[in-house]
Design a protein around this motif. Structure first.
Motif, PDB file in Angstrom:
ATOM      1  N   ASN A 207       0.827  -1.205   0.000  1.00 44.17           N
ATOM      2  CA  ASN A 207       0.000   0.000   0.000  1.00 44.17           C
ATOM      3  C   ASN A 207       0.868   1.264   0.000  1.00 44.17           C
ATOM      4  O   ASN A 207       0.530   2.264  -0.650  1.00 44.17           O
ATOM      5  CB  ASN A 207      -0.935   0.000   1.206  1.00 44.17           C
ATOM      6  N   THR A 208       1.975   1.212   0.719  1.00 42.39           N
ATOM      7  CA  THR A 208       2.903   2.346   0.718  1.00 42.39           C
ATOM      8  C   THR A 208       3.519   2.515  -0.667  1.00 42.39           C
ATOM      9  O   THR A 208       3.646   3.636  -1.178  1.00 42.39           O
ATOM     10  CB  THR A 208       4.004   2.133   1.770  1.00 42.39           C
ATOM     11  N   TYR A 209       3.916   1.403  -1.277  1.00 43.56           N
ATOM     12  CA  TYR A 209       4.473   1.425  -2.630  1.00 43.56           C
ATOM     13  C   TYR A 209       3.482   2.039  -3.620  1.00 43.56           C
ATOM     14  O   TYR A 209       3.853   2.895  -4.445  1.00 43.56           O
ATOM     15  CB  TYR A 209       4.829  -0.001  -3.040  1.00 43.56           C
ATOM     16  N   ARG A 210       2.237   1.602  -3.558  1.00 39.77           N
ATOM     17  CA  ARG A 210       1.232   2.103  -4.505  1.00 39.77           C
ATOM     18  C   ARG A 210       1.003   3.597  -4.333  1.00 39.77           C
ATOM     19  O   ARG A 210       0.854   4.329  -5.318  1.00 39.77           O
ATOM     20  CB  ARG A 210      -0.072   1.335  -4.304  1.00 39.77           C
ATOM     21  N   THR A 211       0.988   4.052  -3.080  1.00 38.82           N
ATOM     22  CA  THR A 211       0.795   5.479  -2.831  1.00 38.82           C
ATOM     23  C   THR A 211       1.960   6.282  -3.386  1.00 38.82           C
ATOM     24  O   THR A 211       1.777   7.343  -3.996  1.00 38.82           O
ATOM     25  CB  THR A 211       0.642   5.736  -1.322  1.00 38.82           C
ATOM     26  N   MET A 212       3.176   5.782  -3.189  1.00 39.14           N
ATOM     27  CA  MET A 212       4.360   6.453  -3.739  1.00 39.14           C
ATOM     28  C   MET A 212       4.309   6.486  -5.270  1.00 39.14           C
ATOM     29  O   MET A 212       4.609   7.509  -5.888  1.00 39.14           O
ATOM     30  CB  MET A 212       5.632   5.737  -3.282  1.00 39.14           C
ATOM     31  N   ALA A 213       3.941   5.354  -5.859  1.00 36.87           N
ATOM     32  CA  ALA A 213       3.899   5.265  -7.318  1.00 36.87           C
ATOM     33  C   ALA A 213       2.864   6.207  -7.909  1.00 36.87           C
ATOM     34  O   ALA A 213       3.074   6.795  -8.977  1.00 36.87           O
ATOM     35  CB  ALA A 213       3.617   3.831  -7.737  1.00 36.87           C
ATOM     36  N   GLN A 214       1.724   6.344  -7.225  1.00 39.09           N
ATOM     37  CA  GLN A 214       0.691   7.252  -7.707  1.00 39.09           C
ATOM     38  C   GLN A 214       1.126   8.711  -7.565  1.00 39.09           C
ATOM     39  O   GLN A 214       0.839   9.542  -8.424  1.00 39.09           O
ATOM     40  CB  GLN A 214      -0.604   7.016  -6.938  1.00 39.09           C
ATOM     41  N   ALA A 215       1.832   8.995  -6.461  1.00 38.13           N
ATOM     42  CA  ALA A 215       2.276  10.374  -6.223  1.00 38.13           C
ATOM     43  C   ALA A 215       3.430  10.767  -7.129  1.00 38.13           C
ATOM     44  O   ALA A 215       3.499  11.907  -7.608  1.00 38.13           O
ATOM     45  CB  ALA A 215       2.675  10.544  -4.760  1.00 38.13           C
ATOM     46  N   PRO A 217       5.044   8.831 -10.234  1.00 39.85           N
ATOM     47  CA  PRO A 217       5.215   7.709 -11.171  1.00 39.85           C
ATOM     48  C   PRO A 217       6.638   7.592 -11.706  1.00 39.85           C
ATOM     49  O   PRO A 217       7.088   6.502 -12.057  1.00 39.85           O
ATOM     50  CB  PRO A 217       4.221   8.032 -12.293  1.00 39.85           C
ATOM     51  N   SER A 218       7.368   8.698 -11.752  1.00 38.29           N
ATOM     52  CA  SER A 218       8.725   8.674 -12.302  1.00 38.29           C
ATOM     53  C   SER A 218       9.685   7.862 -11.444  1.00 38.29           C
ATOM     54  O   SER A 218      10.756   7.463 -11.920  1.00 38.29           O
ATOM     55  CB  SER A 218       9.255  10.102 -12.459  1.00 38.29           C
ATOM     56  N   LEU A 219       9.324   7.624 -10.189  1.00 37.98           N
ATOM     57  CA  LEU A 219      10.173   6.781  -9.346  1.00 37.98           C
ATOM     58  C   LEU A 219      10.334   5.385  -9.943  1.00 37.98           C
ATOM     59  O   LEU A 219      11.366   4.744  -9.786  1.00 37.98           O
ATOM     60  CB  LEU A 219       9.578   6.661  -7.934  1.00 37.98           C
ATOM     61  N   LEU A 220       9.300   4.927 -10.635  1.00 40.05           N
ATOM     62  CA  LEU A 220       9.326   3.582 -11.210  1.00 40.05           C
ATOM     63  C   LEU A 220      10.195   3.509 -12.456  1.00 40.05           C
ATOM     64  O   LEU A 220      10.427   2.416 -12.978  1.00 40.05           O
ATOM     65  CB  LEU A 220       7.902   3.123 -11.533  1.00 40.05           C
ATOM     66  N   GLN A 221      10.673   4.644 -12.923  1.00 39.47           N
ATOM     67  CA  GLN A 221      11.558   4.664 -14.086  1.00 39.47           C
ATOM     68  C   GLN A 221      13.028   4.475 -13.687  1.00 39.47           C
ATOM     69  O   GLN A 221      13.873   4.225 -14.548  1.00 39.47           O
ATOM     70  CB  GLN A 221      11.416   5.999 -14.830  1.00 39.47           C
ATOM     71  N   LEU A 222      13.317   4.593 -12.405  1.00 40.76           N
ATOM     72  CA  LEU A 222      14.697   4.483 -11.938  1.00 40.76           C
ATOM     73  C   LEU A 222      15.113   3.017 -11.891  1.00 40.76           C
ATOM     74  O   LEU A 222      14.382   2.171 -11.383  1.00 40.76           O
ATOM     75  CB  LEU A 222      14.842   5.122 -10.555  1.00 40.76           C
ATOM     76  N   GLN A 223      16.325   2.729 -12.414  1.00 39.33           N
ATOM     77  CA  GLN A 223      16.804   1.347 -12.495  1.00 39.33           C
ATOM     78  C   GLN A 223      18.259   1.243 -12.046  1.00 39.33           C
ATOM     79  O   GLN A 223      18.999   2.230 -12.061  1.00 39.33           O
ATOM     80  CB  GLN A 223      16.698   0.829 -13.935  1.00 39.33           C
ATOM     81  N   ASN A 224      18.652   0.028 -11.654  1.00 36.19           N
ATOM     82  CA  ASN A 224      20.043  -0.230 -11.319  1.00 36.19           C
ATOM     83  C   ASN A 224      20.804  -0.675 -12.571  1.00 36.19           C
ATOM     84  O   ASN A 224      20.255  -0.708 -13.667  1.00 36.19           O
ATOM     85  CB  ASN A 224      20.151  -1.262 -10.195  1.00 36.19           C
ATOM     86  N   HIS A 225      22.078  -1.036 -12.398  1.00 36.71           N
ATOM     87  CA  HIS A 225      22.888  -1.421 -13.555  1.00 36.71           C
ATOM     88  C   HIS A 225      22.366  -2.683 -14.242  1.00 36.71           C
ATOM     89  O   HIS A 225      22.637  -2.914 -15.418  1.00 36.71           O
ATOM     90  CB  HIS A 225      24.346  -1.633 -13.134  1.00 36.71           C
ATOM     91  N   ALA A 226      21.648  -3.515 -13.491  1.00 33.76           N
ATOM     92  CA  ALA A 226      21.081  -4.732 -14.079  1.00 33.76           C
ATOM     93  C   ALA A 226      19.770  -4.451 -14.801  1.00 33.76           C
ATOM     94  O   ALA A 226      19.112  -5.374 -15.277  1.00 33.76           O
ATOM     95  CB  ALA A 226      20.865  -5.786 -12.996  1.00 33.76           C
ATOM     96  N   ARG A 227      19.400  -3.171 -14.887  1.00 36.40           N
ATOM     97  CA  ARG A 227      18.160  -2.756 -15.543  1.00 36.40           C
ATOM     98  C   ARG A 227      16.932  -3.289 -14.810  1.00 36.40           C
ATOM     99  O   ARG A 227      15.932  -3.654 -15.423  1.00 36.40           O
ATOM    100  CB  ARG A 227      18.131  -3.192 -17.009  1.00 36.40           C
ATOM    101  N   ARG A 228      17.025  -3.329 -13.482  1.00 38.77           N
ATOM    102  CA  ARG A 228      15.888  -3.716 -12.658  1.00 38.77           C
ATOM    103  C   ARG A 228      15.374  -2.481 -11.916  1.00 38.77           C
ATOM    104  O   ARG A 228      16.148  -1.619 -11.492  1.00 38.77           O
ATOM    105  CB  ARG A 228      16.283  -4.803 -11.642  1.00 38.77           C
ATOM    106  N   GLN A 229      14.071  -2.419 -11.744  1.00 40.31           N
ATOM    107  CA  GLN A 229      13.462  -1.294 -11.039  1.00 40.31           C
ATOM    108  C   GLN A 229      14.031  -1.175  -9.629  1.00 40.31           C
ATOM    109  O   GLN A 229      14.211  -2.169  -8.930  1.00 40.31           O
ATOM    110  CB  GLN A 229      11.952  -1.495 -10.990  1.00 40.31           C
ATOM    111  N   LEU A 230      14.299   0.064  -9.209  1.00 39.05           N
ATOM    112  CA  LEU A 230      14.885   0.285  -7.891  1.00 39.05           C
ATOM    113  C   LEU A 230      13.909  -0.023  -6.754  1.00 39.05           C
ATOM    114  O   LEU A 230      14.277  -0.645  -5.757  1.00 39.05           O
ATOM    115  CB  LEU A 230      15.349   1.747  -7.774  1.00 39.05           C
ATOM    116  N   ILE A 231      12.679   0.423  -6.897  1.00 41.20           N
ATOM    117  CA  ILE A 231      11.726   0.342  -5.784  1.00 41.20           C
ATOM    118  C   ILE A 231      11.120  -1.047  -5.715  1.00 41.20           C
ATOM    119  O   ILE A 231      10.592  -1.564  -6.708  1.00 41.20           O
ATOM    120  CB  ILE A 231      10.605   1.389  -5.945  1.00 41.20           C
ATOM    121  N   SER A 232      11.168  -1.672  -4.549  1.00 46.95           N
ATOM    122  CA  SER A 232      10.597  -2.996  -4.346  1.00 46.95           C
ATOM    123  C   SER A 232       9.970  -3.054  -2.959  1.00 46.95           C
ATOM    124  O   SER A 232      10.056  -2.087  -2.191  1.00 46.95           O
ATOM    125  CB  SER A 232      11.686  -4.070  -4.496  1.00 46.95           C
TER     126      SER A 232
END
Length: 298
Positions: A207-215, A217-232
């Motif tokens: 629920n915290t993740y969803r609230t952050m993503a809605q507020a 959305p660009s956070l979900l565009q951030l990735q590490n060197h393995a091209r995996r989403q940062l936020i989990s």
């Protein structure tokens, strides 16, 4: 345990193992040196006890000496490599501490008070920021507003510590320490059934993740060197209490959300080289032991 928790815990365990890798390598190096010194002492003692030194024994002694010099060179190389990796780890920890402090300052300016644990890379959303009633996974209106502020602060700071963007085909490969994962960790108190608490803790994180993503959305565009989403997300039930007491105050504190920042550490190529070097050292030590055994007539 939920699937979110399984995945989150597995990833975190793997990263924690990476962070402890260099310390383990240092311990191994000290152990090898200890074994090497003992082997030479035993050889010297046995050699002194010999009254009839044959040419063959002298030859084997020379071979052991040469082998010892090779091992010494390998150890020096290994120590230097581990030293460099430890420096990189220290740098990553300092970068993470700076990241946490900057986020904390930005949130305090907006009236959202959080705690940070730089040693473990944790930004803790205390009950002053996000409070969960017992047995409830949803965010209150006040908590929702604070999570939105937290998401905004994250997006203001986190991109500078991130290697890749989803829409960008290139990544930052400058060697600057970057974030590998940000785990949104859900926790419960010790009351209630354990099976329910696993679901509850994960639901709070989701629920915290969803609230952050809605507020933001660009956070979900951030990735590490393995091209995996940062936020989990991950859930821990009541297994990681801040206060291990069966009191109401402790329960209120333990029902919380933590944000755990895990850094990308160590270059895989460098780690592979270190492992290969240790294998070469093992082979050299076996040859040294064989030469000592032969010189002693074994």
């Amino acid at each position: 345990m939920s699937s979110f928790d399984d995945v989150g815990s597995a990833i975190e365990n793997h990263t924690e193992e990476d962070e402890n890798y260099f310390i383990s390598m240092t311990d191994m190096m000290v152990g090898i040196l200890f074994i090497f010194v003992i082997m030479l002492m035993v050889f010297a003692l046995n050699f002194r006890q010999q009254t009839d030194v044959s040419l063959e024994q002298i030859r084997l002694l020379q071979k052991a000496k040469e082998q010892a010099e090779i091992v010494a060179d390998r150890l020096e190389s290994l120590r230097n490599k581990i030293g460099l990796e430890l420096q990189q780890l220290d740098k990553s920890n300092q970068v993470r501490a700076d990241l946490l402090q900057e986020i904390q300052r930005r949130l305090e300016d907006q009236g959202v008070f959080v705690q940070i644990d730089p040693a473990n890379g944790v930004l803790r959303l205390t009950d002053k920021a996000v409070r969960f009633p017992s047995g409830i996974p949803t965010l209150s209106d006040e908590a929702t507003e604070n999570v939105r502020k937290i998401a905004a602060a994250l997006y203001e700071v986190l991109p500078r510590y991130t290697a890749c963007r989803k829409a960008d085909p290139t990544c930052d490969n400058t060697g600057t320490p970057s974030v590998e994962t940000v785990f949104i960790e859900g926790h419960t108190d010790m009351s209630g059934r354990d099976d329910d608490n696993w679901t509850l803790s994960t639901s709070r994180a989701v629920n915290t993740y969803r609230t952050m993503a809605q507020a933001q959305p660009s956070l979900l565009q951030l990735q590490n060197h393995a091209r995996r989403q940062l936020i989990s997300v991950s859930g821990y039930s009541s297994t990681r209490p801040l206060i291990d007491e069966p009191t109401r105050a402790a329960y209120d504190t333990n029902r919380r959300i933590d944000l755990r920042f895990v850094m990308e550490i160590g270059d895989r190529q460098n780690l592979t080289a270190v492992v290969g070097l240790t294998r070469e050292m093992e082979a050299e030590l076996r040859q040294l032991r064989s030469a000592i055994d032969k010189a002693n007539g074994k």
